[in-house]
Motif scaffolding. Sequence first.
Motif, PDB file in Angstrom:
ATOM      1  N   LYS A 267      91.153  80.264  11.350  1.00 25.34           N
ATOM      2  CA  LYS A 267      91.886  79.007  11.543  1.00 25.34           C
ATOM      3  C   LYS A 267      92.272  78.766  13.003  1.00 25.34           C
ATOM      4  O   LYS A 267      92.991  77.816  13.298  1.00 25.34           O
ATOM      5  CB  LYS A 267      93.118  78.958  10.640  1.00 25.34           C
ATOM      6  CG  LYS A 267      92.749  78.777   9.167  1.00 25.34           C
ATOM      7  CD  LYS A 267      93.919  78.330   8.333  1.00 25.34           C
ATOM      8  CE  LYS A 267      93.469  77.963   6.927  1.00 25.34           C
ATOM      9  NZ  LYS A 267      94.584  77.449   6.092  1.00 25.34           N
TER      10      LYS A 267
ATOM     11  N   GLU B 137      86.613  75.601   4.761  1.00 24.46           N
ATOM     12  CA  GLU B 137      87.609  76.571   4.306  1.00 24.46           C
ATOM     13  C   GLU B 137      87.337  77.004   2.870  1.00 24.46           C
ATOM     14  O   GLU B 137      87.535  78.172   2.509  1.00 24.46           O
ATOM     15  CB  GLU B 137      89.016  75.981   4.428  1.00 24.46           C
ATOM     16  CG  GLU B 137      90.105  76.962   4.029  1.00 24.46           C
ATOM     17  CD  GLU B 137      91.506  76.423   4.227  1.00 24.46           C
ATOM     18  OE1 GLU B 137      92.469  77.185   3.988  1.00 24.46           O
ATOM     19  OE2 GLU B 137      91.648  75.246   4.612  1.00 24.46           O
TER      20      GLU B 137
ATOM     21  N   ARG C 291      95.642  70.990   9.773  1.00 24.02           N
ATOM     22  CA  ARG C 291      95.352  72.338  10.282  1.00 24.02           C
ATOM     23  C   ARG C 291      96.648  73.087  10.515  1.00 24.02           C
ATOM     24  O   ARG C 291      97.570  72.593  11.166  1.00 24.02           O
ATOM     25  CB  ARG C 291      94.584  72.267  11.604  1.00 24.02           C
ATOM     26  CG  ARG C 291      93.091  72.013  11.506  1.00 24.02           C
ATOM     27  CD  ARG C 291      92.779  70.650  10.911  1.00 24.02           C
ATOM     28  NE  ARG C 291      91.417  70.232  11.167  1.00 24.02           N
ATOM     29  CZ  ARG C 291      91.063  69.477  12.211  1.00 24.02           C
ATOM     30  NH1 ARG C 291      91.950  69.076  13.088  1.00 24.02           N
ATOM     31  NH2 ARG C 291      89.792  69.139  12.368  1.00 24.02           N
TER      32      ARG C 291
END
Length: 417
Positions: free
Chosen positions: A155, A133, A280
């Motif tokens: 994502k 990320e 997440r």
Amino acid sequence: MTVDTRPHTTVGRTWLELPDDHPFGIQTLPYGAFTTSAGDTRVGVRIGDQVLDLTAASARLDPAHAALFAAGTLDRLLAAGPDAWTRTRATLTDWLTDPTRRKDLEPLLVAVDEATMVLPFTVADYVDFYASEHHATNLGNLFRPGQPPLPPNWKHLPIGYHGRAGTVVVSGTPVIRPQGQRRTPDGDVVFGPSARLDIEAELGFVVGTPSTLGRPVDLAAFPEHVFGVCLVNDWSARDIQAWEYAPLGPFLGKSFATSAAPWIVPLAALEAARVAPPARHPRPLPYLDDTDADPWGLDIRLEVSLNGHVVSRPPFASMYWTAAQQLAHMTINGASLRTGDLFASGTISGPQATERGSFIELTWAGNEPLQLPDGSTRTFLEDHDEVMITATAPGPGGTTLGLGEVRGRIAPTHGSD
């Protein structure tokens, strides 16, 4: 088939009398392949600063394993599957900790510095992911200022692309500066050597057990199919890539060379390095959801050096998508796995400026040159520059695992000085 995925690494003393803190002690036992002075290729396992010739040792001591190493590559061992991997590692641990074996095995040890390492397995397919990320956010801020740095899908799924297996080379192979089309700041399209040659510090995962076409591999089956890991430098010509990548993605800017370390560290050695991945949000779809699964984040710490100077220390533990999720996504459409498939994590970058795994991030697209201790500066790589990536991970009982190194020196474009 039920596969025992519990740790099989024993911490003990070998008859080689290694220091307790040696990164290639009995806890690591990575596999590789090397050539001898006679010109033939042998499979070896590293112990300390030496390589045990497994092709010769198995022929002499263990005919049941001899066929796995007779061809001089890891291909047969990879294809043999998890039970064979476990038995082989247990056998090697016994050999190297049993002093009665010293007489038989000591003559089969080769100093690491005297072994010419080669690519240890036949690369079937190569896939590169984009799983950090921090890296993806940095590039998004560089290339799309004022817009959300991550694309809408980032994502929800591990983004990746298929590369060229034929240009995966072993560490130490010179990297010839690629040529291609690029667009100048004035908008002209020109042809010539890349002026923005870069690295990508990554971790590679080596597939052993194949899968059946049409049958996805789920998260829990990851250790049934993946044999081990190696360091990867997925070289990148940023200027060629920037002109060609829309709308289909990386092509010539990535396919000229990918360097892989010669040592494959088995997953079994990494049990103590397993950590929970980052949280997440949003929660992944069920086939990628590892919330209640065994964690496959890995506490592996990389170090990137340019011409002998450390310029970055990327932490693999910060990677958003794990290798288990990457494998699940790579096969969810029914794509099959082949023995020797290599898939790489994508550039590993951490949250700090000193943890970035590429020069485009370290120099902020060339706007903030790196100041090196010898007084020189760099934005992107120059001819004759050498990049070395090393890594370590925690092992059982407070030990340290070594992943070796992946090294490459930039050679001028063919036809130039």
